[in-house]
Design an enzyme around this catalytic site. Sequence first.
Site, PDB file in Angstrom:
ATOM      1  N   ASP A  73      18.359  -2.949 -13.014  1.00  0.00           N
ATOM      2  CA  ASP A  73      16.968  -2.637 -13.361  1.00  0.00           C
ATOM      3  C   ASP A  73      16.709  -2.956 -14.835  1.00  0.00           C
ATOM      4  OD1 ASP A  73      14.317  -1.116 -12.910  1.00  0.00           O
ATOM      5  OD2 ASP A  73      15.232   0.010 -14.557  1.00  0.00           O
ATOM      6  N   VAL A 115       7.331  -2.926 -17.207  1.00  0.00           N
ATOM      7  CA  VAL A 115       8.259  -2.330 -18.170  1.00  0.00           C
ATOM      8  C   VAL A 115       7.604  -1.098 -18.782  1.00  0.00           C
ATOM      9  CG1 VAL A 115       9.543  -2.723 -20.310  1.00  0.00           C
ATOM     10  CG2 VAL A 115       9.224  -4.603 -18.706  1.00  0.00           C
ATOM     11  N   LYS A 168       8.656  -6.254 -11.257  1.00  0.00           N
ATOM     12  CA  LYS A 168       9.387  -6.981 -12.299  1.00  0.00           C
ATOM     13  C   LYS A 168       9.766  -8.396 -11.866  1.00  0.00           C
ATOM     14  CE  LYS A 168      12.287  -3.517 -12.238  1.00  0.00           C
ATOM     15  NZ  LYS A 168      11.455  -2.389 -11.803  1.00  0.00           N
ATOM     16  N   PHE A 183       0.862  -1.195   0.000  1.00  0.00           N
ATOM     17  CA  PHE A 183       0.000   0.000   0.000  1.00  0.00           C
ATOM     18  C   PHE A 183       0.896   1.242   0.000  1.00  0.00           C
ATOM     19  CE2 PHE A 183      -3.793   2.354   2.020  1.00  0.00           C
ATOM     20  CZ  PHE A 183      -4.566   2.244   0.875  1.00  0.00           C
ATOM     21  N   LYS A 191      14.233  -5.823 -16.581  1.00  0.00           N
ATOM     22  CA  LYS A 191      13.222  -5.502 -17.591  1.00  0.00           C
ATOM     23  C   LYS A 191      13.423  -6.287 -18.877  1.00  0.00           C
ATOM     24  CE  LYS A 191      12.071  -0.988 -15.686  1.00  0.00           C
ATOM     25  NZ  LYS A 191      12.514   0.426 -15.559  1.00  0.00           N
ATOM     26  N   THR A 223       4.015  -4.573  -3.854  1.00  0.00           N
ATOM     27  CA  THR A 223       5.010  -4.439  -2.791  1.00  0.00           C
ATOM     28  C   THR A 223       6.332  -3.949  -3.371  1.00  0.00           C
ATOM     29  OG1 THR A 223       5.785  -6.714  -3.084  1.00  0.00           O
ATOM     30  CG2 THR A 223       4.005  -6.363  -1.502  1.00  0.00           C
ATOM     31  N   GLY A 252      13.536  12.650  -8.174  1.00  0.00           N
ATOM     32  CA  GLY A 252      12.741  11.529  -7.655  1.00  0.00           C
ATOM     33  C   GLY A 252      12.796  10.305  -8.547  1.00  0.00           C
ATOM     34  N   GLU A 282       1.524  -5.367 -17.019  1.00  0.00           N
ATOM     35  CA  GLU A 282       1.921  -4.332 -17.993  1.00  0.00           C
ATOM     36  C   GLU A 282       2.864  -3.309 -17.395  1.00  0.00           C
ATOM     37  OE1 GLU A 282       2.733  -3.573 -21.069  1.00  0.00           O
ATOM     38  OE2 GLU A 282       0.708  -4.118 -21.721  1.00  0.00           O
TER      39      GLU A 282
END
Lengths: 345, 345
Positions: free
Chosen positions: A222, A154, A127, A10, A226, A98, A208, A151
Site C-alpha cells: 500500500d 494518498v 491508487k 458503489f 502511494k 471500484t 476497521g 486527490e
Amino acid sequence: LNLSLALVGFGNVAREFSRFLLSRREWLMRERGLGFEVVAIATKSRGSLMSEEGLDLERALKLREESGTLLGYGPESTDLSTPEIIGGCGAELMVELTTLDIGSGRPATDHVRAALGAGMSVVTVNKGPVAFAYDELSSLARSRGVHFRFEGTVMDGAPVFSLVERALPGCEVTGIRGLLNTTTNLVLGEMARGASMDEAIGEARRRGVTEEDPSMDIDGWDAAAKIAALANVLMGAGTNPRMVDRAGIRGISTGDALEAAGRGMKHKLIASAERSGGAVRTSVRPELVEPDDPFWSVNGTSSAVTLKTDLMGELTIVERNPTLAQTAYAVFSDMLLIADALDAK
Amino acid sequence: LNLSLALVGFGNVAREFSRFLLSRREWLMRERGLGFEVVAIATKSRGSLMSEEGLDLERALKLREESGTLLGYGPESTDLSTPEIIGGCGAELMVELTTLDIGSGRPATDHVRAALGAGMSVVTVNKGPVAFAYDELSSLARSRGVHFRFEGTVMDGAPVFSLVERALPGCEVTGIRGLLNTTTNLVLGEMARGASMDEAIGEARRRGVTEEDPSMDIDGWDAAAKIAALANVLMGAGTNPRMVDRAGIRGISTGDALEAAGRGMKHKLIASAERSGGAVRTSVRPELVEPDDPFWSVNGTSSAVTLKTDLMGELTIVERNPTLAQTAYAVFSDMLLIADALDAK
C-alpha cells in the site's frame, strides 16, 4: 453548469460520497451555481443502472442499503458491462470508486482509460491508475481536453496533489518522505506497547483499518503504491509499485519495538522518493525516528507527508485521524475543481 | 502578459525578492509567458525611483547594496512621497514590503489602501493590513476588480491562505491553532535546556531571528497579529491584534521550563481561533504540550498551523527552518497567482 455523473463502483466510499452530494445539493447550486445529475451507476455484481434522463440517487442508495443490490430499481436497470456503460452513458464526469487490485492497478486503470478516451473527465480515489499509468492517463486527458483528478489516492482528503498544483506555483518537488500506511503505523504503535504483531493486526482489524488479509499493508504494498503515485505526479518519476525498493514490517519483533521505545525512539514505515541523477529512486522501509522528527507525533490512524522543494524548503502536511468522510471530501473537492475548470471554458 | 511592478520598501525581503525575480526572468517568460518591468521603487529614507519606461532593477540593487541608498541612480530619482508614487506610477501590481509598526498596522495599510484604490493589485508580507483591515481592503480589492494577496504574512512562504482558497474548495475552517512565533519557540527551547530567558533571547538575536527589542515576540504581539490575520481571512473574524486575548512568555521561568521537561512536556506559545456563538475568539498563550501533539517536534525556527475544518477534519502544515528565500518565494508565488488571474481575464 449542470454536471452529469457516472458512478463506477458503489461501495462504501461511493455511497458516502453520494450521501454527501445529496446533502449539499442546495449548497452547490447556491454557492457555485452547480447542478448535477447521475446518469449511470455501474457495479461488478450488484446491478447497474443507466438513464439519460438521470437517476434518483436517493432511491438507488436506499435500495442498495436495504437489499444489497441495485436490481429492482426499474427499467433503468441494465445488463451492460461496466466498459459498455462508460462508453454509452454520455456523462461529463466519471467518479471511479471500484475496489483495487493493488498488484495490477486493474480494473480501475481500464475504467479511467476508457472514460478519458470517451471524452469524460475522471475523479478516482483508486491508487492503481496513478501508481501504474499516470503518464499515459494524464497525456490522454490532455489530448482530449478533459480533467483527471485523484486527490483521495494518498492521505484521503488531505490536499497533497492540489497543494502542489495550485498553492505552490513555480515550485518544484525535489524529494518526498511519507508516513502513508495507517495499518503499519497502528501495528508498530501497539507493538511498542508490548503487543505481538498478530495481536496488533487484530486491533487494526477491530478498528476497521485493515482488510481481512493485511499483507498489502504489512508487506509495504500500500505504501509502495502511494509513493509511486506521489513520485509519478509530483516528480515525473514514471515508476510503478513493483519498481519501489520495498521492505515491510515483518522483520520487526515486539522485542525490537520495545527496545526502540526504551531508547526513546519509534519504528515507522517510511516511504521516500529522491532524485538520483536523472532518475527518481523510491523506497518503502521501516526506520527508527526520534522525537525531533516531524513524524514522531503522527500516530494511530494519522498520516503525513513531507515535501522537499527547490523554493519553499521543507513542508510537512499531517492529516489527523481521518474517517470515510474525508475520503468522500476528496472526491467532492476534485469534482468542484473540475466543475470550475469546465465553467471557465 | 507584461506585468508592471512598483516596489514599496526596498529592505532585505524586497531585495531578496528582486534578486530572485531577476534570476527567474527567462524562466518566467518560457514557462509562463510572463514578462515584468519595475516602474517604481519607493523607500522612506533611502531615495525613490520612478520611470514609465521601466527601471534597471539590477542596477538599483547594486547601487543600494554598495552605497546604502538609491540616490545617484539618475534622472529617475524622485522626491515624491510614497503615496504620491503609488498614485502616479501606473503599475499593475504593488509589492508592499515596508517595515511594519505592529501596534497600528501602518504605514503598510495606507499603502495597500492607496494602491487598491488606484486600481492596482497588491502583494504584501506585512501582517498589518491583513491583521487590522482585512475586511475593508478585501472589499476594496473586489470593488476595483483587482487582487490582494499576502501569503508571506504567516509562516513565510508556506501556503496557508492559498491552501484553503485553492486546494480545499467548499471546505470551511472552524478553528485554528498555530505555533507561529519563531523567537518564543527558540527561547522556550533554550530555557528547557537550562538557559535563562536573557541568554535565550541573546541566542535568538545571534541567529538573526529576533529584533534588538524582542518584546513584540516575547509579549505575544507577533503571534497575535498572525492569528488575527488567519482568523480574519479564513474565519471572517473581523478582529485585530489588540482584540486578541494575549499573554506572552514572560511568566515562564527557567525552573518552570526545566520542570516541564522533567515531566516529558514542553512549553509552546500557542495562538488559537475558535468559533464561539456568532463570534470568533482569538488568543495567544503559553501551553504545555505532550509528545503526541503535532507541535511537539516543531522546534528551532520551524513553525506550524493546524486547521480544523468542517469537511476535511484536522490538517496540520509544518514549515521547517525557513530562511529569507522562503519569504521571497511567498511574494513570488502571490505574483504568479495574480498574473494567472489577470491573464485569464
